[in-house]
Motif scaffolding. Structure first.
Motif, mmCIF file in Angstrom:
data_model
loop_
_atom_site.group_PDB
_atom_site.id
_atom_site.type_symbol
_atom_site.label_atom_id
_atom_site.label_comp_id
_atom_site.label_asym_id
_atom_site.label_seq_id
_atom_site.Cartn_x
_atom_site.Cartn_y
_atom_site.Cartn_z
ATOM 1 N N CYS A 81 45.467 65.503 70.162
ATOM 2 C CA CYS A 81 45.244 64.171 70.879
ATOM 3 C C CYS A 81 44.388 63.392 69.940
ATOM 4 O O CYS A 81 43.215 63.998 69.165
ATOM 5 C CB CYS A 81 43.896 64.954 71.699
ATOM 6 S SG CYS A 81 43.192 64.109 72.948
ATOM 7 N N ARG A 82 45.069 62.237 70.592
ATOM 8 C CA ARG A 82 44.452 61.224 69.441
ATOM 9 C C ARG A 82 45.204 59.430 70.650
ATOM 10 O O ARG A 82 45.967 59.907 71.392
ATOM 11 C CB ARG A 82 45.268 60.993 68.732
ATOM 12 C CG ARG A 82 44.525 59.920 67.553
ATOM 13 C CD ARG A 82 45.327 60.261 66.293
ATOM 14 N NE ARG A 82 45.201 61.266 65.062
ATOM 15 C CZ ARG A 82 45.460 61.403 64.531
ATOM 16 N NH1 ARG A 82 46.780 60.785 63.733
ATOM 17 N NH2 ARG A 82 45.014 62.455 63.442
ATOM 18 N N GLU A 83 43.426 58.416 69.876
ATOM 19 C CA GLU A 83 43.972 57.896 70.744
ATOM 20 C C GLU A 83 45.660 56.628 69.816
ATOM 21 O O GLU A 83 44.665 56.452 68.385
ATOM 22 C CB GLU A 83 43.133 56.831 70.783
ATOM 23 C CG GLU A 83 42.642 55.570 71.577
ATOM 24 C CD GLU A 83 42.308 54.947 71.945
ATOM 25 O OE1 GLU A 83 41.247 54.732 73.255
ATOM 26 O OE2 GLU A 83 41.208 54.391 71.199
ATOM 27 N N VAL A 84 46.558 56.165 69.802
ATOM 28 C CA VAL A 84 47.368 55.866 69.176
ATOM 29 C C VAL A 84 47.253 54.824 69.268
ATOM 30 O O VAL A 84 48.229 53.652 68.637
ATOM 31 C CB VAL A 84 48.903 56.761 69.339
ATOM 32 C CG1 VAL A 84 48.775 58.520 69.202
ATOM 33 C CG2 VAL A 84 49.193 56.706 71.290
ATOM 34 N N MET A 85 46.404 53.518 70.165
ATOM 35 C CA MET A 85 46.606 52.102 70.196
ATOM 36 C C MET A 85 45.257 52.270 71.002
ATOM 37 O O MET A 85 44.973 52.702 72.489
ATOM 38 C CB MET A 85 47.730 51.593 70.545
ATOM 39 C CG MET A 85 48.558 51.475 71.936
ATOM 40 S SD MET A 85 50.185 51.133 71.964
ATOM 41 C CE MET A 85 51.761 52.097 71.104
ATOM 42 N N PRO A 86 45.427 50.687 71.233
ATOM 43 C CA PRO A 86 43.704 50.624 71.803
ATOM 44 C C PRO A 86 44.533 51.185 73.721
ATOM 45 O O PRO A 86 45.207 49.999 74.158
ATOM 46 C CB PRO A 86 43.141 49.448 72.124
ATOM 47 C CG PRO A 86 44.332 48.264 70.248
ATOM 48 C CD PRO A 86 45.409 49.942 70.730
ATOM 49 N N GLY A 87 43.486 52.063 74.136
ATOM 50 C CA GLY A 87 43.736 52.529 75.713
ATOM 51 C C GLY A 87 45.113 53.449 75.553
ATOM 52 O O GLY A 87 45.209 53.663 76.724
ATOM 53 N N VAL A 88 45.821 53.955 75.009
ATOM 54 C CA VAL A 88 46.520 54.518 75.171
ATOM 55 C C VAL A 88 46.270 55.538 74.008
ATOM 56 O O VAL A 88 46.182 56.031 72.679
ATOM 57 C CB VAL A 88 48.179 54.096 74.544
ATOM 58 C CG1 VAL A 88 49.241 55.614 74.352
ATOM 59 C CG2 VAL A 88 48.889 52.369 75.059
ATOM 60 N N THR A 89 46.026 56.878 75.297
ATOM 61 C CA THR A 89 45.771 57.926 74.017
ATOM 62 C C THR A 89 47.337 59.311 74.288
ATOM 63 O O THR A 89 48.101 59.113 75.137
ATOM 64 C CB THR A 89 44.738 59.490 75.012
ATOM 65 O OG1 THR A 89 43.843 58.425 74.699
ATOM 66 C CG2 THR A 89 44.794 60.111 75.027
ATOM 67 N N THR A 90 47.353 60.085 73.205
ATOM 68 C CA THR A 90 48.306 61.200 73.845
ATOM 69 C C THR A 90 48.015 62.022 73.316
ATOM 70 O O THR A 90 46.851 61.924 72.400
ATOM 71 C CB THR A 90 49.579 60.443 72.618
ATOM 72 O OG1 THR A 90 50.454 60.908 72.078
ATOM 73 C CG2 THR A 90 49.401 60.925 71.098
ATOM 74 N N ILE A 91 48.819 63.227 74.002
ATOM 75 C CA ILE A 91 48.643 65.185 73.552
ATOM 76 C C ILE A 91 50.422 65.711 73.507
ATOM 77 O O ILE A 91 50.505 65.366 74.350
ATOM 78 C CB ILE A 91 47.513 64.847 75.115
ATOM 79 C CG1 ILE A 91 47.218 66.496 74.231
ATOM 80 C CG2 ILE A 91 48.273 65.110 76.347
ATOM 81 C CD1 ILE A 91 45.872 66.795 75.168
ATOM 82 N N GLY A 92 49.785 66.583 72.975
ATOM 83 C CA GLY A 92 50.467 67.411 72.735
ATOM 84 C C GLY A 92 50.746 68.477 71.457
ATOM 85 O O GLY A 92 49.280 68.609 71.307
ATOM 86 N N GLY A 93 51.938 69.859 71.690
ATOM 87 C CA GLY A 93 51.433 71.044 71.283
ATOM 88 C C GLY A 93 50.339 72.407 72.317
ATOM 89 O O GLY A 93 49.527 72.564 71.809
ATOM 90 N N TYR A 94 50.148 71.535 73.706
ATOM 91 C CA TYR A 94 49.598 72.096 74.563
ATOM 92 C C TYR A 94 50.670 73.815 75.302
ATOM 93 O O TYR A 94 51.489 73.272 75.246
ATOM 94 C CB TYR A 94 48.948 71.403 75.176
ATOM 95 C CG TYR A 94 49.612 71.104 75.837
ATOM 96 C CD1 TYR A 94 50.705 71.012 77.203
ATOM 97 C CD2 TYR A 94 49.719 69.205 75.773
ATOM 98 C CE1 TYR A 94 51.006 69.557 78.050
ATOM 99 C CE2 TYR A 94 50.985 68.194 76.187
ATOM 100 C CZ TYR A 94 51.234 68.773 77.579
ATOM 101 O OH TYR A 94 52.304 67.744 77.840
#
Length: 144
Positions: free
Chosen positions: A131-144
């Protein structure tokens, strides 16, 4: 601003949650999440086997290749866990699922598997969600 083929969406925050289907959509997440194939089978109704999950439990384990299973409301055993580190499906998903069922429930060696299917899930090297913010205002999640 997110542009789609159906229109434009404007939001202060966005979440990208594609797990094993991230592809090339977001490269930071794609470099941390690996898609693998996971397979599930459903047996016929288990008549004559009241000893199998008598309390309606759901089970999963801590093996490297996780197994997970439960009974459906109509009494079928739903069993998953056969994984493949490829985009391909095995020729006979049922045979792989049956082998795993028999390791836990040898009495079900001849039970019919009426349905078998699979799809992609995402895993990470540390086996923890990414889980990480990859650009301002955009969070991404994977591997769940």
């Amino acid at each position: 601003v997110i542009e789609t083929t159906s229109g434009t969406i404007t939001a202060d925050r966005a979440l990208i949650a594609c797990n094993g289907y991230i592809g090339n959509l977001e490269p930071v997440t794609a470099s941390h999440v690996m898609p693998i194939r996971s397979f599930i089978g459903a047996t016929t109704v288990l008549r004559g086997h009241p000893e199998i999950l008598p309390g309606g439990e759901s089970v999963d384990d801590s093996r490297f290749v996780v197994r997970y299973f439960r009974k459906s409301k109509d009494g079928r055993l739903l069993f998953g866990g056969r994984e493949a580190y490829t985009a391909d499906n095995p020729r006979d998903i049922s045979a792989h699922i049956r082998r795993q069922i028999c390791e836990i429930y040898p009495d079900l060696a001849d039970v019919e598997i009426t349905h078998a299917w699979g799809g992609s899930v995402g895993i990470t090297m540390p086996r923890q969600p990414f889980c990480r913010e990859v650009m301002p205002g955009v969070t991404t999640i994977g591997g769940y």
